[in-house]
Each structure stands twice: as structure tokens, then as C-alpha cells.
Design an enzyme around this catalytic site. Structure first.
Site: not given
Length: 364
Positions: A56, A175, A189, A205, A212
């Protein structure tokens, strides 16, 4: 009853509020549009970060004298207390607005009361209907749940093939989904306060869990803000197996947030390796209101079994693997229909060649 111009202003205020996602906790996200006495847009604003000016105040500063006799349309009830900033109810009164349209009443007793203060001063205060407030409720879903339950809102994000596989049996497919879907997941994210994985994911992993490769939102200001968002990186590691040189421990550069490794010695043990309610209590105490769960299938299953998943974000690739890792391993899942976890589809969108499906817990 809202006027058409006010409905349009409220829709715009929700878009503005979303710019603050991932940057305002433990505060809510708020957007505001000020209309002049003729109904034309005179100013816009949003709450960008905790401790910064409220929506506001920003919108009124842009509007200047055009706010006098006009209408302020805001996604959340204007606050009525002095914290790191002054009360928005006072700012609206000082600006001379004649009408305030709010979408959602503030459930926080420390800040609520702005609507009553404005009405007592002669301002025409209107609360939007449930239908008109639907998107305002959605954009603040994490904060509202945290207010109600005293823990962060948890979104479990996963990517899988059409037959529910998250990786090939031989581990060759890193992927599952397209670059567009992965960029969209990075946007989620960036808009989360914390991203959570288990130590198994770290060991398998070695993810960095940074922000990114964000997709362009079509809003230069929002894009610039999001590029620097860096959620807290949380590893649930019951026995302290996270390597000292793990990528998640590295800092430096935009998108790399602080790292928190939680062990059983700190939060106790539970079905997920650590006590999950205790984990969420620790995060809530740190000001985290939204969690993005990116752990492997066992950790995700433990959250599901504990009833601690508030939203599922599924990226489904139009592919079949036949064999490979399942996206979820859960004790709830069984042979009887009594064991089915019911979800309701909240949104479906196409992202590149993939489908993005948002689901929320269903109701019996």
C-alpha cells in the site's frame, strides 16, 4: 459488491503480489492498485521483502495526490500495527482514500484490524467475495497455511514419465523432462523459502539446489528480482553422511542459498530418517513459510504418509520407460482402495512438450 474496474484492479494486484514470492517470509505477499476518483489506475505496488515498504505504501507513493478520494484495491487486509514499518491503515487514511477493497482478511492477530480502523474513520471498506478472492487466496496459500497450522506449506515437486518412472533402470537418463519444464521448476524453487532433499539424493546426484536457468516471465522487474532469489538449501541427513565437499554446501554467486543439514541428533528420528514434524518446526522458527520438497521417492513417501504434503507439482513427460525408479515409495500405497491417497487437480498446463499438473489433498 465489487465494480468491474475493481475486479480488474484486484487481478492486477494478485500479479503484483506474486512478485514477492520467495522474498517476503515470514511476511505474506501483498499487491496493491490505487485507483483515482475517476477509476483510473494511479499507482501500483507490492511487498518485495521482509522489512521493506508494504504494498500500500509503495502504491500510494506512486499515486501521490491522485489517491485522494480514490480507491485502494489490496490482496490482503491492510495491517494495523507498527513493526519494522508503520501501519498501512494509517498510510491509507493520510492519503485520503475514500474506499478500500480487500480480498482476504488478515488472520494474524498482531496485524489484523486495519479494516475496522479504516471503517471507523469513514472509509468505505469492502471485502471481496470468495469467488473474487480466489486468486488472492491462492497466491498467499503458503503463508495462510503457516498461519493456521504453525508449520511451512510443503509442495512436493517431481518429474516422471507417463508410467511413473523418475529414472531409467540403468541410471542412464539424468533428465526425464524437457528444458522448459526444468526451467519452470526453477521458477518454483526461486519462489520458495526452502528446498528440501534427503541425504540419499545428495550422495546419488550431488545437486547444488541453486536457482538458475529461469524462464522469462514477461516482466523485466520480476525477472531481475527472481534471478537473485536463493532459497535455504536443506538436507535431511539422519546420520550425518553429507560430504564436506558436497555441491549443496558450496556458496557464492546468485541463486546459492544458505545450507542447513539436519541430523537425527538435532531433530530426532522418524520414518523419513528424521522426525519430519520437528524438521518443519525448525524451518518455521527460521521464518520459512514455503518448502519445495525435491527429495527422492522414499523421503517424498514419508512426507505423504505423515500427511505433510500440501501441494503436488508433477511434471509428466510423454514417454514410457517400463522399468526404472518409481517417483514415490510410500507405506500408504497398498492393494486396497482404502489405502488410496486422494488428490484433486488444481491446475493443468503444458510446458514445452510436457504436462505440469498441480494437485492438492482431496476431501472425502
Amino acid at each position: 459488491m465489487l465494480r468491474d474496474v475493481e475486479r480488474s484492479a484486484l487481478a492486477r494486484a494478485v500479479v503484483l503480489a506474486a512478485r514477492g514470492l520467495g522474498g517476503t517470509s515470514p511476511n505474506p505477499v501483498v499487491g496493491c492498485v490505487v485507483l483515482d476518483a475517476d477509476g483510473a489506475v494511479a499507482g501500483e505496488g507490492w511487498h518485495a521483502r521482509a522489512g521493506g515498504p508494504h504494498a500500500e505504501v509503495v502504491a500510494l507513493a506512486v499515486a501521490g495526490e491522485r489517491a485522494r478520494g480514490g480507491t485502494a484495491v489490496v490482496t490482503l487486509e491492510p495491517c494495523d500495527h507498527t513493526g519494522r514499518t508503520g501501519p498501512c491503515s494509517g498510510a491509507l487514511l493520510a492519503a485520503g482514500v475514500a474506499r478500500v477493497v480487500l480480498a482476504v482478511a488478515d488472520p494474524d492477530p498482531r496485524a489484523a484490524g486495519g479494516a475496522a480502523t479504516l471503517a471507523a474513520a469513514g472509509v468505505d471498506v469492502v471485502t471481496a467475495s470468495v469467488e473474487d478472492a480466489r486468486e488472492a487466496l491462492r497466491v498467499n496459500a503458503s503463508w495462510l497455511l503457516a498461519q493456521r497450522l504453525g508449520r511451512p506449506h510443503v509442495t512436493w515437486k517431481y518429474a516422471a514419465t507417463l508410467d511413473g518412472r523418475s529414472a531409467a533402470a540403468d541410471g542412464s537418463s539424468r533428465w526425464i523432462t524437457s528444458p522448459q519444464a526444468r526451467a519452470d521448476a526453477h521458477l518454483l524453487r526461486a519462489r520458495s523459502d526452502a528446498v528440501v532433499v534427503g541425504v540419499g539424493t545428495v550422495l546419488a546426484d550431488d545437486p547444488s539446489l541453486t536457482v538458475r536457468d529461469l524462464p522469462a516471465t514477461g516482466d523485466d522487474v520480476a525477472d531481475a528480482e527472481l534471478a537473485w532469489r536463493a532459497p535455504l538449501r536443506v538436507v535431511l541427513d539422519a546420520d550425518g553422511r553429507t560430504p564436506p565437499d558436497a555441491a549443496v554446501r558450496r556458496g557464492g554467486g546468485p541463486g546459492a542459498g544458505e545450507t542447513l543439514v539436519l541430523t537425527a541428533a538435532e531433530v530426532g528420528r522418524g520414518p523419513g530418517g528424521v522426525d519430519l514434524p520437528a524438521v518443519l518446526a525448525v524451518l518455521h522458527a527460521r521464518g520459512v513459510r514455503s518448502v519445495m520438497l525435491e527429495g527422492g521417492p522414499r523421503l517424498a513417501g514419508a512426507f505423504v504418509d505423515a500427511g505433510l504434503v500440501d501441494r503436488v507439482r508433477a511434471y509428466v513427460a510423454p514417454a514410457l520407460l517400463g522399468q526404472g525408479s518409481a517417483a514415490l515409495v510410500s507405506a500408504v500405497t497398498g492393494t486396497s482402495m482404502d489405502a488410496v491417497v486422494r488428490l484433486e487437480v488444481d491446475d493443468v498446463a503444458r510446458v514445452g512438450p510436457d504436462l505440469r499438473v498441480d494437485l492438492v489433498p482431496g476431501h472425502e
